[in-house]
Scaffold this motif. Structure first.
Motif: not given
Length: 256
Positions: A195-200, A205-208
């Protein structure tokens, strides 16, 4: 008495010191536990109606696993302040005049805060159950979920020790872990990353915290975990190892 036995005995003493200090001065510990519980209630009752459609089911069931991980994040600030206080108020100089295992000071902070964090997660779970959280986990799932929370707490506590050691004052130590406090909110803890904008979304997805949250959610709600379990454990081990090596290195330099 062997070196290992001395280290274990001294570490146990420092853990007891940390817990007694938390009991006598409970303000910091209580705030680190109460605030996440308040946030759980706020998000459920204020935003739950609007966010329910994005989660495809009961929002409290989706929310609770993510909010459980806010307590480990908040405890980072607490342990950083505690360590910074020890380093700036002369207690370490007193310890240096005594025959004891110096790393046990750090171990006492880590294990003592770890115990407080587990109690905080337990309190949040009880509150969540009271307001409608209905997990589907069996005994094995609960044990695995508790193990993951314990591992996350342990890893982040070592990072908190590092922040406390490099801080010049307890006040600055409370601000240094701010990026870690924000990570649970910038992952899948509150809403799905889709549901988040592309950058966010890419950052989330890549943070722990996202794989840790998804693994915990899968364990408690009976959903698929997939590769998130490996990523979650890997992140915890990596963060814990980095925090331990960083903290012990800085501590050795500070006490020379």
């Amino acid at each position: 008495m062997t070196t290992v036995t001395t280290a274990l005995t001294d570490s146990r003493t420092m853990v007891r010191r940390n817990l007694v200090h938390a009991k006598r001065y409970p303000g910091m510990t209580v705030s680190m536990i109460v605030m996440p519980v308040v946030l759980l209630l706020v998000f459920n009752y204020v935003f739950g109606g609007a966010l329910k459609s994005s989660t495809g089911g009961s929002y409290i069931d989706y929310l609770t696993p993510g909010m459980m991980l806010i307590i480990p994040a908040y405890m980072v600030a607490g342990i950083a302040v505690s360590v910074a206080s020890d380093m700036t108020k002369g207690i370490i100089d007193r310890f240096r005049t005594m025959h004891f295992s110096q790393p046990s000071v750090l171990t006492g902070h880590v294990v003592g805060t770890w115990i407080q964090g587990l109690l905080g997660v337990s309190a949040m779970t009880l509150v969540a159950l009271a307001v409608g959280f209905r997990p589907h986990a069996d005994a094995v799932g609960w044990i695995a979920a508790l193990g993951l929370i314990a591992l996350t707490l342990f890893a982040l506590n070592w990072l908190g020790v590092g922040f406390g050691l490099i801080a010049s004052t307890p006040e600055s130590a409370s601000n240094m872990p701010m990026p870690i406090l924000l990570l649970p909110f910038l992952g899948s803890g509150l809403v799905p990353t889709d549901t988040m904008p592309a950058g966010v979304k890419q950052f989330a997805e890549y943070q722990p915290f996202t794989p840790i949250t998804e693994t915990l959610r899968g364990l408690l709600m009976g959903g698929a975990i997939g590769h998130n379990g490996i990523l979650a454990v890997g992140w915890c081990v990596a963060l814990g190892a980095f925090g331990y090596l960083w903290s012990t290195s800085v501590f050795r330099r500070r006490i020379k």
